[in-house]
Write a protein that holds these residues in place. Structure first.
Motif, PDB file in Angstrom:
ATOM      1  N   ALA A  84       6.282  12.924  -4.920  1.00  0.00           N
ATOM      2  CA  ALA A  84       5.517  11.762  -5.369  1.00  0.00           C
ATOM      3  C   ALA A  84       4.511  11.281  -4.333  1.00  0.00           C
ATOM      4  N   VAL A  85       4.552  11.865  -3.123  1.00  0.00           N
ATOM      5  CA  VAL A  85       3.647  11.410  -2.061  1.00  0.00           C
ATOM      6  C   VAL A  85       2.219  11.838  -2.387  1.00  0.00           C
ATOM      7  N   HIS A  86       1.311  10.902  -2.276  1.00  0.00           N
ATOM      8  CA  HIS A  86      -0.109  11.200  -2.420  1.00  0.00           C
ATOM      9  C   HIS A  86      -0.882  10.183  -1.591  1.00  0.00           C
ATOM     10  N   GLN A 111       5.324  11.651   9.226  1.00  0.00           N
ATOM     11  CA  GLN A 111       3.995  11.677   8.618  1.00  0.00           C
ATOM     12  C   GLN A 111       3.764  10.389   7.828  1.00  0.00           C
ATOM     13  N   LEU A 112       2.475   9.993   7.766  1.00  0.00           N
ATOM     14  CA  LEU A 112       2.101   8.764   7.072  1.00  0.00           C
ATOM     15  C   LEU A 112       0.903   9.044   6.179  1.00  0.00           C
ATOM     16  N   ARG A 113       0.987   8.564   4.953  1.00  0.00           N
ATOM     17  CA  ARG A 113      -0.116   8.671   4.005  1.00  0.00           C
ATOM     18  C   ARG A 113      -0.416   7.270   3.446  1.00  0.00           C
ATOM     19  N   THR A 114      -1.729   7.024   3.213  1.00  0.00           N
ATOM     20  CA  THR A 114      -2.143   5.723   2.660  1.00  0.00           C
ATOM     21  C   THR A 114      -2.701   5.932   1.262  1.00  0.00           C
ATOM     22  N   TRP A 122       3.113   5.782   2.361  1.00  0.00           N
ATOM     23  CA  TRP A 122       4.166   6.775   2.175  1.00  0.00           C
ATOM     24  C   TRP A 122       4.546   7.305   3.549  1.00  0.00           C
ATOM     25  N   LEU A 123       5.850   7.192   3.867  1.00  0.00           N
ATOM     26  CA  LEU A 123       6.349   7.589   5.185  1.00  0.00           C
ATOM     27  C   LEU A 123       7.412   8.674   5.004  1.00  0.00           C
ATOM     28  N   LEU A 133       9.557   7.490   1.846  1.00  0.00           N
ATOM     29  CA  LEU A 133       9.726   6.052   1.729  1.00  0.00           C
ATOM     30  C   LEU A 133       8.386   5.420   1.365  1.00  0.00           C
ATOM     31  N   ALA A 134       8.333   4.685   0.268  1.00  0.00           N
ATOM     32  CA  ALA A 134       7.121   3.993  -0.166  1.00  0.00           C
ATOM     33  C   ALA A 134       7.242   2.509   0.178  1.00  0.00           C
TER      34      ALA A 134
END
Length: 420
Positions: A84-86, A111-114, A122-123, A133-134
């Motif tokens: 589900a990470v995007h 890793q980190l996504r915005t 998203w971590l 983790l959202a």
């Protein structure tokens, strides 16, 4: 033609731009340091919170994760599948710094996504982790929006620069206005002797200089009027005595002519001295007044009526008539007939033209002809006619120019403002 200058030409504008620019840059520097001061503690706090959440999520079993999911949801957090990470890598300096600190707290592969669209972060503990983790996007430091910050800094810089420059240039503006009133023939009021010590001294010296000049001018006019008046009495007696000489005397006509010429010279001195007197301004209908004045002149003086009626304006009737008479006399004596006079309204000014049909004046002499005792050639007189015109026009707050007409002759232009 002067080339336009990219840099402003006034002292006020130059100082304003310099001070405003320096204040703006200093405020930007303070704002930048303040943001850094706030960003570093926020990044440290985020990295510690993320480290605790990752440690807890890694320690929980699947059943425990399912049990705590409602509690996490109430805090805006949820544990979801890695698929589900995007989003993209963080661009915010605060988030990038927080991720770097997280790597140093024991999670080097985190890793980190915005997700800017949904306002989520998203971590992941590792790139190959099955869970992520959202959490909601953290708020920036408690400062207004960037555009508002820049606008506030800019406005405060402008205000500070204006107040600083005004303290310096206001006394100089008063000094310039005093010099302009003095040049226009008015009696300038004393400058306020207030403010910083150096500006007070400047105002004191300027006021003293004005008083000295006014005293010197009054003494000069008194001497000039007195000498001219005392000389006219013996000259009158000489002319009367010459009138009773026998007609056959050869020197009779020459003596009378010389006495009359000397009387004209003295008359010019008196006019020059009296042109400094403050004759009151009287509202006058210029069209009929100019027409009556021209009709009293020599036949070679021609009046060209304006296409539209001339407005009323305040003038010194005796003074302006003396100025026009001097110009006509000069045109008839040194120029050539006919002398043409016209007047018209140009914007907020009245333009009067007096033109002769003589040889004109050399271009290099046009500017110097208005000075007292200036002469373009031989022709009698002492060179005070145009100086008298200059002073009278100055009392009307007008302009006086000389120019050679394209088709020949000299054209004099008097530009008088309709309102003073």
């Amino acid at each position: 033609m002067k080339k336009p200058r990219p840099w402003p030409d006034t002292l006020f504008t130059r100082m304003f731009l310099i001070i405003a620019g320096l204040l703006f840059l200093s405020q930007l520097a303070v704002y930048w340091f303040f943001n850094i001061y706030q960003a570093n503690p926020q990044a440290e706090r985020l990295s510690r919170d993320w480290a605790q959440i990752l440690t807890l999520s890694e320690a929980l079993t699947p059943a425990q994760r399912q049990a705590v999911q409602p509690a996490l949801m109430r805090q805006g957090l949820r544990i979801d599948a890695a698929s589900a990470v995007h989003g993209r890598h963080p661009r915010s300096p605060v988030l990038a710094n927080a991720l770097h600190l997280l790597h140093r707290l024991g999670w080097p592969q985190a890793q980190l996504r915005t997700d800017d669209r949904h306002g989520m972060l998203w971590l992941q503990a590792r790139p190959d982790a099955t869970l992520a983790l959202a959490m909601p996007m953290p708020r920036p430091p408690g400062l207004p929006l960037p555009w508002f910050k820049l606008a506030a800094i800019l406005l405060l810089s402008w205000l500070g620069a204006y107040l600083a420059v005004r303290q310096v240039t206001r006394p100089l503006t008063r000094l310039m206005q005093g010099v302009a009133r003095l040049r226009g023939g008015d009696d300038p009021a004393d400058l306020p002797e207030a403010g910083p010590a150096d500006l007070r001294r400047l105002a004191e010296r300027f006021n003293q200089t004005l008083r000295d000049l006014q005293r010197m001018w009054k003494e000069r006019e008194m001497v000039l009027v007195g000498v001219s008046h005392d000389l006219r009495t013996p000259l009158t007696r000489m002319r009367l005595s010459a009138e009773f000489l026998p007609v056959e005397e050869e020197a009779r006509d020459e003596i009378i002519a010389n006495v009359q010429e000397m009387d004209k010279v003295i008359h010019q001195f008196l006019d020059y001295a009296r042109s400094g007197e403050q004759e009151p301004l009287v509202p006058t209908d210029l069209g009929p007044w100019l027409k009556r004045f021209v009709l009293r002149q020599h036949a070679d003086v021609r009046w060209h009526p304006p296409a539209t009626a001339l407005p009323k304006m305040p003038i010194q009737e005796v003074g302006l008539a003396r100025a026009l008479q001097n110009l006509i006399d000069n045109a008839l004596s040194h120029g050539g007939a006919p002398v043409e006079i016209s007047a018209e309204r140009v914007a907020d000014d009245l333009l009067i033209r007096i033109r002769d049909h003589g040889p004109g004046i050399a271009e290099q002499c046009l500017e110097t002809m208005r000075a007292p005792f200036a002469q373009a050639g031989k022709g009698g007189g002492v060179g005070l006619g145009l100086a008298i015109v200059e002073r009278i026009v100055a009392y009307h707050h007008g302009r006086f120019t000389l120019a050679n007409a394209p088709s020949g002759g000299l054209e004099v232009r008097l530009t008088l403002p309709l309102t003073h």
